[in-house]
Each structure stands twice: as C-alpha cells, then as structure tokens.
Design a protein around this motif. Structure first.
Motif, PDB file in Angstrom:
ATOM      1  N   HIS A 125     100.343 -38.633-118.775  1.00  0.00           N
ATOM      2  CA  HIS A 125     100.347 -37.254-119.278  1.00  0.00           C
ATOM      3  C   HIS A 125     100.581 -37.256-120.783  1.00  0.00           C
ATOM      4  N   TYR A 126      99.839 -36.383-121.482  1.00  0.00           N
ATOM      5  CA  TYR A 126     100.128 -36.178-122.900  1.00  0.00           C
ATOM      6  C   TYR A 126      99.797 -34.743-123.289  1.00  0.00           C
ATOM      7  N   CYS A 127     100.317 -34.320-124.427  1.00  0.00           N
ATOM      8  CA  CYS A 127     100.058 -32.997-124.983  1.00  0.00           C
ATOM      9  C   CYS A 127      99.090 -33.181-126.146  1.00  0.00           C
ATOM     10  N   HIS A 128      97.898 -32.651-126.006  1.00  0.00           N
ATOM     11  CA  HIS A 128      96.859 -32.875-127.010  1.00  0.00           C
ATOM     12  C   HIS A 128      97.227 -32.300-128.369  1.00  0.00           C
ATOM     13  N   ASN A 129      97.899 -31.173-128.382  1.00  0.00           N
ATOM     14  CA  ASN A 129      98.248 -30.504-129.637  1.00  0.00           C
ATOM     15  C   ASN A 129      99.652 -29.928-129.514  1.00  0.00           C
ATOM     16  N   GLU A 130     100.563 -30.444-130.313  1.00  0.00           N
ATOM     17  CA  GLU A 130     101.937 -29.944-130.294  1.00  0.00           C
ATOM     18  C   GLU A 130     102.005 -28.671-131.143  1.00  0.00           C
ATOM     19  N   THR A 131     102.080 -27.540-130.470  1.00  0.00           N
ATOM     20  CA  THR A 131     102.009 -26.241-131.123  1.00  0.00           C
ATOM     21  C   THR A 131     103.092 -26.074-132.188  1.00  0.00           C
ATOM     22  N   ILE A 132     104.285 -26.537-131.907  1.00  0.00           N
ATOM     23  CA  ILE A 132     105.417 -26.337-132.817  1.00  0.00           C
ATOM     24  C   ILE A 132     105.338 -27.268-134.013  1.00  0.00           C
TER      25      ILE A 132
ATOM     26  N   ILE B 138     102.669 -33.744-141.688  1.00  0.00           N
ATOM     27  CA  ILE B 138     101.937 -34.493-140.661  1.00  0.00           C
ATOM     28  C   ILE B 138     100.932 -35.464-141.289  1.00  0.00           C
ATOM     29  N   ALA B 139     100.819 -36.650-140.693  1.00  0.00           N
ATOM     30  CA  ALA B 139      99.810 -37.611-141.126  1.00  0.00           C
ATOM     31  C   ALA B 139      98.439 -36.939-141.092  1.00  0.00           C
ATOM     32  N   PRO B 140      97.658 -37.030-142.166  1.00  0.00           N
ATOM     33  CA  PRO B 140      96.389 -36.298-142.230  1.00  0.00           C
ATOM     34  C   PRO B 140      95.487 -36.481-141.016  1.00  0.00           C
ATOM     35  N   VAL B 141      95.426 -37.677-140.453  1.00  0.00           N
ATOM     36  CA  VAL B 141      94.538 -37.912-139.318  1.00  0.00           C
ATOM     37  C   VAL B 141      94.990 -37.161-138.077  1.00  0.00           C
ATOM     38  N   ASN B 142      96.253 -36.777-138.037  1.00  0.00           N
ATOM     39  CA  ASN B 142      96.802 -36.083-136.871  1.00  0.00           C
ATOM     40  C   ASN B 142      97.169 -34.632-137.146  1.00  0.00           C
ATOM     41  N   ARG B 143      96.660 -34.085-138.216  1.00  0.00           N
ATOM     42  CA  ARG B 143      96.901 -32.681-138.502  1.00  0.00           C
ATOM     43  C   ARG B 143      96.153 -31.802-137.504  1.00  0.00           C
ATOM     44  N   SER B 144      96.851 -30.818-136.989  1.00  0.00           N
ATOM     45  CA  SER B 144      96.269 -29.895-136.024  1.00  0.00           C
ATOM     46  C   SER B 144      95.306 -28.922-136.705  1.00  0.00           C
ATOM     47  N   LEU B 145      94.200 -28.629-136.025  1.00  0.00           N
ATOM     48  CA  LEU B 145      93.298 -27.575-136.482  1.00  0.00           C
ATOM     49  C   LEU B 145      93.823 -26.194-136.110  1.00  0.00           C
ATOM     50  N   MET B 146      94.724 -26.154-135.147  1.00  0.00           N
ATOM     51  CA  MET B 146      95.161 -24.880-134.577  1.00  0.00           C
ATOM     52  C   MET B 146      96.493 -24.391-135.127  1.00  0.00           C
ATOM     53  N   ASN B 147      97.411 -25.285-135.420  1.00  0.00           N
ATOM     54  CA  ASN B 147      98.761 -24.893-135.842  1.00  0.00           C
ATOM     55  C   ASN B 147      99.122 -25.654-137.110  1.00  0.00           C
ATOM     56  N   VAL B 148      99.303 -24.936-138.200  1.00  0.00           N
ATOM     57  CA  VAL B 148      99.543 -25.560-139.501  1.00  0.00           C
ATOM     58  C   VAL B 148     100.943 -25.204-139.990  1.00  0.00           C
ATOM     59  N   PRO B 149     101.905 -26.116-139.818  1.00  0.00           N
ATOM     60  CA  PRO B 149     103.237 -25.858-140.372  1.00  0.00           C
ATOM     61  C   PRO B 149     103.272 -26.246-141.858  1.00  0.00           C
ATOM     62  N   PHE B 150     104.054 -25.521-142.624  1.00  0.00           N
ATOM     63  CA  PHE B 150     104.242 -25.906-144.024  1.00  0.00           C
ATOM     64  C   PHE B 150     105.600 -25.406-144.489  1.00  0.00           C
ATOM     65  N   VAL B 151     106.135 -26.086-145.487  1.00  0.00           N
ATOM     66  CA  VAL B 151     107.439 -25.699-146.036  1.00  0.00           C
ATOM     67  C   VAL B 151     107.290 -25.395-147.514  1.00  0.00           C
TER      68      VAL B 151
ATOM     69  N   GLY C 268     111.812 -24.853-138.582  1.00  0.00           N
ATOM     70  CA  GLY C 268     111.938 -24.036-139.775  1.00  0.00           C
ATOM     71  C   GLY C 268     110.634 -23.914-140.549  1.00  0.00           C
ATOM     72  N   GLY C 269     110.750 -23.471-141.796  1.00  0.00           N
ATOM     73  CA  GLY C 269     109.581 -23.325-142.633  1.00  0.00           C
ATOM     74  C   GLY C 269     108.625 -22.259-142.128  1.00  0.00           C
ATOM     75  N   MET C 270     107.353 -22.506-142.377  1.00  0.00           N
ATOM     76  CA  MET C 270     106.300 -21.565-141.998  1.00  0.00           C
ATOM     77  C   MET C 270     105.337 -22.250-141.023  1.00  0.00           C
ATOM     78  N   ARG C 271     104.577 -21.423-140.318  1.00  0.00           N
ATOM     79  CA  ARG C 271     103.523 -21.944-139.458  1.00  0.00           C
ATOM     80  C   ARG C 271     102.433 -20.889-139.346  1.00  0.00           C
ATOM     81  N   ALA C 272     101.217 -21.306-139.650  1.00  0.00           N
ATOM     82  CA  ALA C 272     100.059 -20.439-139.474  1.00  0.00           C
ATOM     83  C   ALA C 272      99.227 -20.989-138.328  1.00  0.00           C
ATOM     84  N   SER C 273      99.073 -20.217-137.280  1.00  0.00           N
ATOM     85  CA  SER C 273      98.248 -20.632-136.146  1.00  0.00           C
ATOM     86  C   SER C 273      96.837 -20.081-136.337  1.00  0.00           C
TER      87      SER C 273
END
Length: 360
Positions: free
Chosen positions: A146-153, A288-301, A330-335
């Motif tokens: 089992h794995y989670c394809h995209n960690e939303t948080i 996040i390591a660029p190769v593993n950056r989510s297309l759906m959830n973008v956290p930033f500080v 913490g920080g910000m997150r744009a989904s």
C-alpha cells in the motif's frame, strides 16, 4: 454574485459548469418533476444516473473489464480499514510505504487490525522525497503493498509506480483524474471524492475481480467490497446526490476538458506557474524535492513567519481563499485540483508578487 478563487485541500473547488448544471436540475431533474436528492436509489432514473457515471469514469480512466467500480461512503479514511479487512482472508502481512501523514494513518489502522510491515519510508529525509523502487523491501509473506500516491498535507507525490510482485494498493484521493493512469498496474485504487471527483460523502474504489471475496470473516458487510460489487454499490442507501454530482464532473472532464490527458496538460501548466514563482523568489520556498513535487497540493512558507497572518488576511481580501497550510506543517498551501482554473493560479501568483514587493 462574484465567485472567489478556492484553493482548499478539501472539500475542494468544483467546476463552475457542474455547479450551474446542478442548479438548473435542482428542482426538476430533466423533466421528472423532482430533485435527484428526492429520488429512490432503486428508481430507473437514479439507476440511469449511476450507470452513466460509472460508464464515463471507465472511459476516462480506461478501466479494464476485470475491475469493479464501487461507490462507497465513509471517506478514504474508512478504506484504511477496508484494505486489510478485504485482502487478508488468505493470510499474509500488509506491507506499506511511508511518505507522510496520510500513509502514516493508513499504517496505524492496519497495525490496529492486523499488524503491518514497513517496506520503505522517507522519514529520515523529513518526507521531502519518496523511497525509490529499489529500496522497497517486502516481507516474505506480503499480502499487498500500500502507498499514498500524493500526500495532500506535505505536497509530496510519487514520480513512478512501484513495481512489485504482490497486489499494489493505492490511496489516490488527491490525484485521481488529474493525470493519465494505468489501472492495470494496481490491485486496488481508492479515493475520497472531495478533491477531484465531487463533493464529500462519496468514496471511489476500483478493485480487481480476483481480489474480491478474500475478506476476513469478521469483516462487517458494509465494509466488504464484494458485498458492494454484488449489489451495484447499493447494499444500503448510497449518497445519491454526491454520486450524481460526481457523474456531472465525469461528463465535464470528458466533454468540456477533453479527457484526462488534456486535464494533465492544464495541471502541469498550473503547477509550473506556481512553482516557478516560488523558485524565482527569496521570499517564498517549497521544501519538496523537485522530482516529487505534487501537481495538486503546493505547500510554501514565507521567509518571515511573522507575516503569515497578514498574508492570509490580504489574500482573502483579494478573493484568494483557503491558503492556510495544514496545522501539522504550517505555512501556506495552495491546492490546484482539476476545478481550479489557470486564471485562479495567475491571480495567486500576481498577489504573491505584490505581497513580496510590499513586505519583503
């Protein structure tokens, strides 16, 4: 009325054409004289709605004939329990990959029910990347992985599909329908609806036929995938209106967007626009390591955390909603789910640039 830009991680934005269609059909669904919310789930009208939704989903994802599509309740969190309950009737040990909070919750549930084996983790890196395929070490009696394809948080996504010799089970709650997907690589895919599928209250499960009927004897009937498969997902009254709205989203993806590949092209542009603005700035950063950056959830500080509340207040005043990061990071997150438009992302980037000029 002016609709504002919604970057919520879930319940998330819905496509405006879908909401408009639902508004038109709210009181009188296509001449039947009542709302979908008032229909019997056993009526021919709702059976047609349910059948069309499944057929369109199968077309969008090219789901093979030897997979069943289940429309369940309880959210993806309920599937954390359903997975071991449904797959361990033949014995073996659940195996898991750990990449953050949601995969960790799935592991905790499996431990509670049956125990688990940690096949790989990215804990040591602080969950800024994912374990590589050659680092996955299954137990000798692995029943599934089992794995989670995209960690939303955390905003962390896999850039590959694990290649293992046991059934692959994936939580795709925040990434399903966003890019093309080879369903045949998986034994089970599940996803809560409230990101890219529709409103909260519905959970999608795609399960290969040979994995049905393997539930532990103690599995409650309302958690047994085979019971749902045998009863067309209507073992009890399903969330009919959420199912209907999901069907409208599938139609929107097919007819208005042009399918999953077209949606993926748009999503890649949206993410590139936002990550580009972050990377070009000394004021904002993404861990996040660029190769593993989510297309759906973008956290930033922000470089100065003391400005967080000011950023959020000004963003809301500018019509940019739900940008606060999860309380655990913490920080910000744009989904940037499918229904979030490129116009919304452009507005966010423009605001971020203006905020940096005034406060940086």
């Amino acid at each position: 009325m002016t609709r504002r830009y919604n970057f919520c991680a879930g319940p998330a934005a819905l496509p405006t054409p879908v909401l408009e269609r639902a508004r038109e059909e709210m009181l009188d669904y296509r001449g039947h004289g009542l709302s979908v919310m008032e229909m019997s789930h056993r009526s021919p009208e709702f059976e047609a709605i349910a059948g069309a939704a499944e057929a369109n989903l199968r077309t969008l994802l090219q789901i093979p004939d030897n997979y069943r599509v289940l429309f369940m309740q309880g959210g993806a969190t309920m599937q954390f329990a359903c997975v071991p309950l449904n797959l361990l009737g033949g014995g073996g040990t659940p195996n898991y990959l750990d990449t953050g909070i949601w995969s960790g919750k799935a592991i905790k549930e499996a431990d509670h029910l049956a125990g688990s084996h940690l096949a790989a983790t990215s804990r040591a890196s602080g969950y800024v990347d994912v374990p590589r395929n050659d680092a996955i070490a299954l137990s000798a009696d692995a029943a599934y992985l089992h794995y989670c394809h995209n960690e939303t948080i955390g905003g962390l996504a896999y850039d590959y599909t694990p290649d293992v010799a046991v059934p692959l089970v994936c939580d795709m709650s925040s990434s399903i329908l966003s890019t093309p997907l080879d369903v045949s690589r998986y034994g089970v895919i599940y996803a809560g609806a409230q990101k890219n599928i529709g409103p909260a209250g519905l959970t999608l499960v795609i399960v290969r036929d040979d994995l049905l009927g393997q539930a532990l004897p103690r599995t409650p009937s309302l958690l047994d995938w085979k019971v749902y498969a045998d009863n067309a997902s209507m073992i009890n009254t399903p969330p009919t209106y959420a199912w209907y709205l999901a069907g409208l989203v599938f139609e929107w993806l097919r007819d208005d967007v042009g399918g999953i590949e077209a949606m993926a092209t748009i999503n890649r542009r949206k993410a590139a626009t936002l990550y580009g603005a972050i990377d070009a700035s000394d004021f904002y950063s993404n861990p996040i390591a660029p190769v593993n950056r989510s297309l759906m959830n973008v956290p930033f500080v922000l470089a100065d955390e003391a400005l967080n509340n000011t950023f959020l207040d000004e963003a809301e005043a500018a019509g940019l909603l739900n940008l606060k990061g999860h309380r655990s990071v913490g920080g910000m997150r744009a989904s940037l789910y499918n229904a979030v438009t490129e116009q919304a992302v452009d507005a966010l980037v423009a605001f971020m640039g203006d905020f940096e000029r005034r406060h940086g």
